[in-house]
Design an enzyme around this catalytic site. Structure first.
Site, mmCIF file in Angstrom:
data_model
loop_
_atom_site.group_PDB
_atom_site.id
_atom_site.type_symbol
_atom_site.label_atom_id
_atom_site.label_comp_id
_atom_site.label_asym_id
_atom_site.label_seq_id
_atom_site.Cartn_x
_atom_site.Cartn_y
_atom_site.Cartn_z
ATOM 1 N N LYS A 174 0.828 -1.339 0.157
ATOM 2 C CA LYS A 174 0.023 0.063 -0.137
ATOM 3 C C LYS A 174 0.814 1.214 0.076
ATOM 4 O O LYS A 174 0.550 2.099 -0.762
ATOM 5 C CB LYS A 174 -1.017 -0.130 1.234
ATOM 6 C CG LYS A 174 -2.033 -1.138 1.353
ATOM 7 C CD LYS A 174 -2.924 -1.342 2.541
ATOM 8 C CE LYS A 174 -2.006 -1.478 3.869
ATOM 9 N NZ LYS A 174 -1.614 -2.906 3.794
ATOM 10 N N ALA A 195 1.033 -0.448 11.560
ATOM 11 C CA ALA A 195 1.343 -0.380 10.383
ATOM 12 C C ALA A 195 2.628 -0.274 9.886
ATOM 13 O O ALA A 195 3.723 -0.070 10.693
ATOM 14 C CB ALA A 195 0.552 0.610 9.368
ATOM 15 N N GLY A 196 3.331 -1.095 8.762
ATOM 16 C CA GLY A 196 4.791 -0.700 8.439
ATOM 17 C C GLY A 196 4.613 -0.624 6.874
ATOM 18 O O GLY A 196 4.453 -1.756 6.070
ATOM 19 N N THR A 209 7.716 -5.495 13.043
ATOM 20 C CA THR A 209 8.284 -6.341 14.088
ATOM 21 C C THR A 209 9.329 -7.247 13.464
ATOM 22 O O THR A 209 9.871 -7.900 14.392
ATOM 23 C CB THR A 209 7.201 -7.393 14.747
ATOM 24 O OG1 THR A 209 6.496 -7.839 13.375
ATOM 25 C CG2 THR A 209 6.183 -6.459 15.030
ATOM 26 N N GLY A 217 2.797 -4.189 -10.131
ATOM 27 C CA GLY A 217 3.999 -4.137 -9.523
ATOM 28 C C GLY A 217 5.028 -5.076 -9.777
ATOM 29 O O GLY A 217 4.827 -6.045 -9.828
HETATM 30 P P1 GDP Z 1 2.316 -2.252 2.920
HETATM 31 O O1 GDP Z 1 2.244 -2.427 4.498
HETATM 32 O O2 GDP Z 1 0.984 -2.760 2.297
HETATM 33 O O3 GDP Z 1 2.681 -0.817 2.775
HETATM 34 O O4 GDP Z 1 3.328 -3.037 2.548
HETATM 35 P P2 GDP Z 1 4.769 -3.053 3.186
HETATM 36 O O5 GDP Z 1 5.779 -2.114 2.913
HETATM 37 O O6 GDP Z 1 4.725 -3.968 4.565
HETATM 38 O O7 GDP Z 1 5.266 -4.651 2.352
HETATM 39 C C1 GDP Z 1 5.424 -4.593 0.991
HETATM 40 C C2 GDP Z 1 6.894 -5.016 0.632
HETATM 41 O O8 GDP Z 1 6.899 -5.052 -0.679
HETATM 42 C C3 GDP Z 1 7.503 -3.479 0.789
HETATM 43 O O9 GDP Z 1 9.006 -4.086 1.084
HETATM 44 C C4 GDP Z 1 7.757 -2.967 -0.510
HETATM 45 O O10 GDP Z 1 9.244 -2.304 -0.920
HETATM 46 C C5 GDP Z 1 7.818 -4.320 -1.578
HETATM 47 N N1 GDP Z 1 7.146 -4.009 -2.763
HETATM 48 C C6 GDP Z 1 6.064 -3.460 -3.069
HETATM 49 N N2 GDP Z 1 5.602 -3.530 -4.585
HETATM 50 C C7 GDP Z 1 6.653 -4.451 -4.986
HETATM 51 C C8 GDP Z 1 6.584 -4.917 -6.225
HETATM 52 O O11 GDP Z 1 5.766 -4.939 -7.134
HETATM 53 N N3 GDP Z 1 7.497 -5.983 -6.300
HETATM 54 C C9 GDP Z 1 8.756 -6.325 -5.540
HETATM 55 N N4 GDP Z 1 9.601 -7.242 -5.414
HETATM 56 N N5 GDP Z 1 8.533 -5.706 -4.206
HETATM 57 C C10 GDP Z 1 7.383 -4.852 -3.922
HETATM 58 P P1 IMO Z 2 0.061 -2.877 7.475
HETATM 59 O O1 IMO Z 2 -0.545 -1.545 7.209
HETATM 60 C C1 IMO Z 2 0.415 -7.040 8.453
HETATM 61 C C2 IMO Z 2 -1.598 -7.842 12.470
HETATM 62 C C3 IMO Z 2 -0.814 -8.467 13.531
HETATM 63 C C4 IMO Z 2 -1.761 -9.151 14.151
HETATM 64 C C5 IMO Z 2 -3.035 -8.632 14.181
HETATM 65 C C6 IMO Z 2 -3.512 -7.824 15.421
HETATM 66 O O2 IMO Z 2 1.682 -2.649 7.400
HETATM 67 O O3 IMO Z 2 -0.512 -3.766 6.150
HETATM 68 P P2 IMO Z 2 -2.274 -5.402 16.478
HETATM 69 O O4 IMO Z 2 -1.313 -5.019 16.886
HETATM 70 O O5 IMO Z 2 -3.003 -4.386 15.034
HETATM 71 O O6 IMO Z 2 -3.592 -5.422 17.513
HETATM 72 O O7 IMO Z 2 -2.468 -6.911 15.810
HETATM 73 O O8 IMO Z 2 -2.837 -7.654 12.930
HETATM 74 N N1 IMO Z 2 -1.210 -6.698 11.752
HETATM 75 C C7 IMO Z 2 -0.641 -6.518 10.533
HETATM 76 N N2 IMO Z 2 -0.311 -7.479 9.742
HETATM 77 N N3 IMO Z 2 0.314 -5.753 8.224
HETATM 78 C C8 IMO Z 2 0.091 -4.789 9.034
HETATM 79 O O9 IMO Z 2 -0.177 -3.366 8.913
HETATM 80 C C9 IMO Z 2 -0.736 -5.087 10.428
HETATM 81 N N4 IMO Z 2 -1.119 -4.614 11.411
HETATM 82 C C10 IMO Z 2 -1.501 -5.302 12.329
HETATM 83 O O10 IMO Z 2 0.349 -9.093 12.853
HETATM 84 O O11 IMO Z 2 -2.027 -10.503 13.414
HETATM 85 MG MG MG Z 3 3.101 -3.244 6.175
#
Ligand code: GDP
Ligand code: IMO
Ligand code: MG
Length: 428
Positions: free
Chosen positions: A16, A39-40, A300, A412
């Site tokens: 996202k 979130a991360g 985490t 992507g």
């Molecule tokens: P979010 O929480 O939905 O914002 O997603 P995260 O950032 O936690 O996890 C997505 C991971 O995939 C990140 O490390 C991004 O840099 C990576 N990523 C996003 N889009 C792509 C893609 O199309 N290809 C690859 N290889 N990595 C991607």
């Molecule tokens: P983004 O925005 C993936 C998961 C946790 C746990 C459950 C409840 O990066 O997609 P919480 O601390 O929210 O009460 O934990 O939800 N969880 C996520 N898993 N991506 C996330 O955020 C998350 N935020 C919470 O691992 O299972």
């Molecule tokens: Mg994330």
């Protein structure tokens, strides 16, 4: 295209952050409407990699106004640390607005998150331990502390007293922990007021006025549909509404202003924490996906559970969120597989079920029914047009599109800002 919602279609970490960043330069406001620093989001800009937790990803784009709206739970110390870290790297964070109605996460929420998880034993949710659940619980229980409360010392003390009254009994008598002093919390929160004051706003008013002026507002969901407290795999969910409806309640912008709903979906599936996950792989293919996709939590560091694409989950997301467009991420990760299984339905106790079952027990033991699609060996990272993709990658996308209930408008092909194939303009 004035108001656009962007959410996760699976269990989070779909990419996202990258998708928001992609739209960044074309929007005026980016609004976080749910969740907190659970979130991360990883965003890669050139050689720079940013990990965002509490701040909306739009903060990385010059000129965008990032907004933390009322639906968010704010750990103020984390907020300041994240702002400082970005400032130190040259990101202009001066435009951030924080809703006066957002709730705060305090030390007792963090403590309660950890001790309650420990008490659950094998029924653990696997939370991020950031105090998210306890803070939302207080909000619903009407003993929460809002951002605006910290600017009125008398009210703040009263509210913290009210909140700690029962909790200290619980902490001491049930959880065998020390009681938390009211003054400790009050002092902590009062220490934030000076720096926070200029950021605090009536964000519903700001956003509605911006929309009246024809500005573009992007609502960026944290977590995802299957972690939504109402529509996810309860109780293995987060404590907020991560679905598109949450954008309205979480911001004070009405649903009829939202014209498009973009769902980000991975070309396979991952999940962090406990709970059902029908297509999960426990074999070397699961390891392979984790390694190729770097599937380790941004918040985490936990290894993410991995599995194949689950079309009923995508269809469910399309329905719950009113998805108009999917952004399919991480297609490049699948390069090198001879064939790629895609779940098209489930087998529940010998019966074929085409949709996500409403009964959680059924979902727990649903077995995926797979279709095998041909794989490809070419590196996809250089593709910018759909026709640049090898034929079987194109077919994989087209099959997913047919199965998932909305068009796939962008794909992507790598983590970088420009590593994307756009098929339909997401904002037009
Ligand atoms: P979010 O929480 O939905 O914002 O997603 P995260 O950032 O936690 O996890 C997505 C991971 O995939 C990140 O490390 C991004 O840099 C990576 N990523 C996003 N889009 C792509 C893609 O199309 N290809 C690859 N290889 N990595 C991607
Ligand atoms: P983004 O925005 C993936 C998961 C946790 C746990 C459950 C409840 O990066 O997609 P919480 O601390 O929210 O009460 O934990 O939800 N969880 C996520 N898993 N991506 C996330 O955020 C998350 N935020 C919470 O691992 O299972
Ligand atoms: Mg994330």
């Amino acid at each position: 295209m004035p108001a656009v919602v962007l959410i996760g279609a699976q269990w989070g970490d779909e990419g996202k952050g990258k998708a928001t960043d992609l739209l960044g330069s074309r929007v005026d406001y980016v609004v976080k409407f749910n969740g907190g620093n659970n979130a991360g989001h990883t965003v890669v800009v050139g050689d720079e990699k940013y990990a965002l937790h509490l701040l909306p990803s739009g903060i990385l784009t010059d000129g965008v106004v990032p907004v933390i709206a009322n639906g968010v739970v704010v750990d103020i110390e984390v907020l300041f640390n994240e702002l400082d870290a970005l400032s130190a790297r040259g990101v202009d964070v001066s435009r951030l607005l924080v809703s006066a109605n957002a709730h705060v996460i305090t030390a007792y929420h963090r403590t309660l998150d950890r001790v309650t998880e420990r008490f659950l034993g094998k029924r653990q949710i696997g939370t991020t331990g950031r105090g998210i659940g306890p803070s939302y619980a207080d909000k619903i229980n009407r003993v929460g502390i809002r951002i605006q409360d910290i600017f009125d010392e008398g009210i703040l003390r009263q509210k913290v007293e009210g909140a700690l009254d029962q909790k200290n009994h619980l902490l001491v008598k049930v959880y065998n922990r020390r009681a938390i002093a009211v003054e400790e919390i009050v002092d902590d929160l009062l220490g934030f007021t000076e720096r926070l004051r200029p950021m605090v706003a009536d964000t519903s008013l700001v956003l509605n006025s911006a929309l009246d002026e024809g500005k573009t507002v992007l609502f960026e969901g944290g977590q995802a549909t299957m972690l939504d407290v109402d529509h996810g795999t309860y109780p293995f969910v987060t404590s907020s509404n991560a679905t598109s409806g949450g954008a309205a309640t979480g911001s004070g912008v009405a649903p009829n202003r939202m014209e498009r709903v973009i769902a980000v979906v991975k070309a396979y599936t991952t999940r962090v924490g406990a709970g059902p996950f029908p297509t999960e792989l426990h074999d070397e293919s699961g390891e392979w996906l984790r390694g190729r996709g770097f599937e380790f939590g941004t918040t985490t560091g936990r290894p993410r559970r991995t599995g194949w694409y689950d079309a009923p989950v995508a269809r469910y997301s399309a329905r719950i969120n009113g998805v108009t467009d999917f952004v399919l991420t991480k297609l490049d990760v699948l390069t090198g597989l001879e064939t790629i299984p895609v779940a098209v339905a489930y087998d529940v106790d010998g019966e074929r079920v085409d949709e996500v079952p409403v009964s959680q027990s059924d979902f727990h033991h649903a077995k995926p029914i797979y279709e095998e699609l041909p794989g490809w060996t070419e590196d996809l990272s250089g593709a910018r047009e759909f026709s640049d993709l090898p034929k079987s990658a194109q077919d994989y996308v087209l099959t997913l599109e047919e199965l998932s209930g909305a068009r796939i408008s962008a794909i992507g092909v790598g983590p970088g800002r420009d590593e994307i194939v756009v098929r339909h303009d997401l904002l037009d």
